[in-house]
Design a protein around this motif. Sequence first.
Motif, PDB file in Angstrom:
ATOM      1  N   GLY A 142       0.820  -1.209   0.000  1.00  0.00           N
ATOM      2  CA  GLY A 142       0.000   0.000   0.000  1.00  0.00           C
ATOM      3  C   GLY A 142       0.849   1.252   0.000  1.00  0.00           C
ATOM      4  O   GLY A 142       1.961   1.265  -0.524  1.00  0.00           O
ATOM      5  N   GLY A 143       0.304   2.309   0.600  1.00  0.00           N
ATOM      6  CA  GLY A 143       1.041   3.567   0.713  1.00  0.00           C
ATOM      7  C   GLY A 143       1.205   4.286  -0.614  1.00  0.00           C
ATOM      8  O   GLY A 143       0.453   4.083  -1.570  1.00  0.00           O
ATOM      9  N   THR A 162      -0.843   9.712  -4.019  1.00  0.00           N
ATOM     10  CA  THR A 162      -1.627   9.746  -2.785  1.00  0.00           C
ATOM     11  C   THR A 162      -1.029   8.809  -1.753  1.00  0.00           C
ATOM     12  O   THR A 162      -0.768   7.640  -2.053  1.00  0.00           O
ATOM     13  N   LEU A 163      -0.807   9.331  -0.563  1.00  0.00           N
ATOM     14  CA  LEU A 163      -0.349   8.483   0.530  1.00  0.00           C
ATOM     15  C   LEU A 163      -1.520   8.229   1.463  1.00  0.00           C
ATOM     16  O   LEU A 163      -2.005   9.142   2.129  1.00  0.00           O
ATOM     17  N   SER A 164      -1.992   7.005   1.459  1.00  0.00           N
ATOM     18  CA  SER A 164      -3.166   6.687   2.264  1.00  0.00           C
ATOM     19  C   SER A 164      -3.047   5.277   2.821  1.00  0.00           C
ATOM     20  O   SER A 164      -2.600   4.359   2.125  1.00  0.00           O
ATOM     21  N   TYR A 165      -3.387   5.126   4.094  1.00  0.00           N
ATOM     22  CA  TYR A 165      -3.415   3.792   4.702  1.00  0.00           C
ATOM     23  C   TYR A 165      -4.720   3.630   5.466  1.00  0.00           C
ATOM     24  O   TYR A 165      -5.201   4.569   6.103  1.00  0.00           O
ATOM     25  N   GLU A 166      -5.246   2.435   5.420  1.00  0.00           N
ATOM     26  CA  GLU A 166      -6.429   2.136   6.224  1.00  0.00           C
ATOM     27  C   GLU A 166      -5.996   1.402   7.485  1.00  0.00           C
ATOM     28  O   GLU A 166      -4.972   0.722   7.497  1.00  0.00           O
ATOM     29  N   ARG A 167      -6.863   1.515   8.490  1.00  0.00           N
ATOM     30  CA  ARG A 167      -6.581   0.870   9.774  1.00  0.00           C
ATOM     31  C   ARG A 167      -6.133  -0.585   9.622  1.00  0.00           C
ATOM     32  O   ARG A 167      -5.148  -1.006  10.199  1.00  0.00           O
ATOM     33  N   LYS A 168      -6.860  -1.342   8.790  1.00  0.00           N
ATOM     34  CA  LYS A 168      -6.541  -2.778   8.715  1.00  0.00           C
ATOM     35  C   LYS A 168      -5.180  -3.043   8.070  1.00  0.00           C
ATOM     36  O   LYS A 168      -4.497  -4.006   8.398  1.00  0.00           O
ATOM     37  N   GLU A 169      -4.783  -2.173   7.161  1.00  0.00           N
ATOM     38  CA  GLU A 169      -3.461  -2.335   6.535  1.00  0.00           C
ATOM     39  C   GLU A 169      -2.350  -2.086   7.562  1.00  0.00           C
ATOM     40  O   GLU A 169      -1.311  -2.747   7.553  1.00  0.00           O
ATOM     41  N   LYS A 193       6.014  10.017   9.916  1.00  0.00           N
ATOM     42  CA  LYS A 193       6.239  11.467   9.823  1.00  0.00           C
ATOM     43  C   LYS A 193       5.022  12.151  10.456  1.00  0.00           C
ATOM     44  O   LYS A 193       4.322  12.948   9.827  1.00  0.00           O
ATOM     45  N   ALA A 194       4.786  11.778  11.722  1.00  0.00           N
ATOM     46  CA  ALA A 194       3.552  12.198  12.394  1.00  0.00           C
ATOM     47  C   ALA A 194       3.516  13.684  12.731  1.00  0.00           C
ATOM     48  O   ALA A 194       2.455  14.206  13.093  1.00  0.00           O
ATOM     49  N   ASN A 195       4.651  14.380  12.609  1.00  0.00           N
ATOM     50  CA  ASN A 195       4.618  15.821  12.865  1.00  0.00           C
ATOM     51  C   ASN A 195       4.069  16.593  11.659  1.00  0.00           C
ATOM     52  O   ASN A 195       3.807  17.779  11.742  1.00  0.00           O
ATOM     53  N   VAL A 196       3.889  15.896  10.537  1.00  0.00           N
ATOM     54  CA  VAL A 196       3.412  16.576   9.329  1.00  0.00           C
ATOM     55  C   VAL A 196       2.205  15.869   8.693  1.00  0.00           C
ATOM     56  O   VAL A 196       1.264  16.517   8.246  1.00  0.00           O
ATOM     57  N   LEU A 197       2.235  14.538   8.661  1.00  0.00           N
ATOM     58  CA  LEU A 197       1.253  13.792   7.863  1.00  0.00           C
ATOM     59  C   LEU A 197       0.121  13.196   8.712  1.00  0.00           C
ATOM     60  O   LEU A 197       0.384  12.499   9.692  1.00  0.00           O
ATOM     61  N   GLU A 198      -1.106  13.411   8.257  1.00  0.00           N
ATOM     62  CA  GLU A 198      -2.268  12.823   8.940  1.00  0.00           C
ATOM     63  C   GLU A 198      -2.208  11.305   8.912  1.00  0.00           C
ATOM     64  O   GLU A 198      -2.559  10.634   9.869  1.00  0.00           O
ATOM     65  N   VAL A 199      -1.762  10.763   7.772  1.00  0.00           N
ATOM     66  CA  VAL A 199      -1.724   9.310   7.651  1.00  0.00           C
ATOM     67  C   VAL A 199      -0.787   8.717   8.708  1.00  0.00           C
ATOM     68  O   VAL A 199      -1.030   7.623   9.243  1.00  0.00           O
ATOM     69  N   SER A 200       0.233   9.467   9.055  1.00  0.00           N
ATOM     70  CA  SER A 200       1.151   8.994  10.110  1.00  0.00           C
ATOM     71  C   SER A 200       0.499   9.055  11.486  1.00  0.00           C
ATOM     72  O   SER A 200       0.835   8.264  12.368  1.00  0.00           O
ATOM     73  N   LEU A 242       9.566  -0.935  12.149  1.00  0.00           N
ATOM     74  CA  LEU A 242       8.282  -1.038  11.461  1.00  0.00           C
ATOM     75  C   LEU A 242       8.023   0.252  10.691  1.00  0.00           C
ATOM     76  O   LEU A 242       8.049   1.338  11.277  1.00  0.00           O
ATOM     77  N   THR A 243       7.776   0.137   9.383  1.00  0.00           N
ATOM     78  CA  THR A 243       7.541   1.377   8.650  1.00  0.00           C
ATOM     79  C   THR A 243       6.755   1.157   7.357  1.00  0.00           C
ATOM     80  O   THR A 243       6.454   0.027   7.000  1.00  0.00           O
ATOM     81  N   ASP A 244       6.397   2.258   6.702  1.00  0.00           N
ATOM     82  CA  ASP A 244       5.531   2.142   5.527  1.00  0.00           C
ATOM     83  C   ASP A 244       6.353   1.820   4.278  1.00  0.00           C
ATOM     84  O   ASP A 244       7.565   1.621   4.338  1.00  0.00           O
ATOM     85  N   ASN A 245       5.689   1.790   3.155  1.00  0.00           N
ATOM     86  CA  ASN A 245       6.305   1.324   1.921  1.00  0.00           C
ATOM     87  C   ASN A 245       7.469   2.212   1.471  1.00  0.00           C
ATOM     88  O   ASN A 245       8.585   1.731   1.261  1.00  0.00           O
TER      89      ASN A 245
END
Length: 359
Positions: A142-143, A162-169, A193-200, A242-245
């Motif tokens: 994803g991602g 688009t950078l988007s993740y769903e809860r289940k992913e 990157k939780a200081n900037v991105l909602e998805v984080s 642990l991290t995203d794509n």
Amino acid sequence: MIKVKKRKILLLPGDGVGPEVTRAALDVLSVVTERKGYRVFWEQWPIGWAAMVDGGEPLPEETLKACLAVDAVLLGAVGDPRADGLPPSERPVAGLLQLRRHLGCFANLRPVRVSDGLARYSAVKPEQARQTDLMIVRELAGGLYYGEPRGLDEEVGRGWNTLSYERKEIRRIATIAFDLARDRRGKVTSIDKANVLEVSRLWRIVVEEVAREYADVELEHMLVDRAAMEIILCPENFDTVLTDNLFGDILSDAAAMITGSIGMLPSASIGGSNGMYEPVHGSAPDIAGRDEANPLAMILSVGMMLRYSFDLGQADDLIQQAVVKTIETYRTGDIMSEGKTQVGCSEMGEQVLASLEML
Ligand code: IPM
Ligand code: MN
């Protein structure tokens, strides 16, 4: 009579140095599995540029069908400079990205360990390199790689992804990381990157939910820019990452430098219908066909396949030991150092076989 267990795998040698490293790894696979009472059958199909030369798609239908019908897939590398002018969706790598998606392997495991023999040549201090034993758990299905909408309007001068993740992913990849951490040193570093991105932000919330189910595993969060620094500064402090794509793609190349060469890093993609195993390095067109590539990442990927798809952890241990033993004496150009014997790709494979004989 001892019952021989049969397994079927698919070889996708792909492009550039892919076929060379695949060939070297195949011999190792035969020897080790035979010793463990297995017989491995394989078929070989084209992917990437190798599939496109005759006007085909980067992931032909037949290749995909064959991949879905085996126990595991072993892939060399994809990519060819002759495709550089094409849009991303028509390039050789598109075949790899489609295949990962079709197989459903959402978890990419990239272990980073440095044997004593290589520690001296690491991009970090030798004592630190020696103590490094980390596992990158990269979300792979994803991602940003797959998010819609995506596009390019050259006339207007705008490109977007688009950078988007769903809860289940997030939950399923986090669960893999926590399970692995439990059998390792019990620590997960989740990178975002939780200081900037909602998805984080969502990433953090879900990772914390999962962490509550693992009282014995410690969780820390780290911003990706800081992580890029720390993974080089003090790699020995990381256990399970642990991290995203996209972040996982970037951080794993950085982490490869701890081993001294990207030619040393294997990977396993799991969680789907069947596993896929590939070295972290690419097709390296500059040295393709010259018998110069380092086959060790591919050989170690075979080990990961035996561990994760065939439940043969001991066979993986054996391969890792043989690799460590081999590089005491023999080196390909990328890891060459004084006093060692420089060999090509195929001879490196043969030397690993010789080391296996002695174990
Ligand atoms: C990797 C590679 C791939 C990726 C490319 C070839 C699409 O860089 O496996 O790290 O970005 O995932
Ligand atoms: Mn990469």
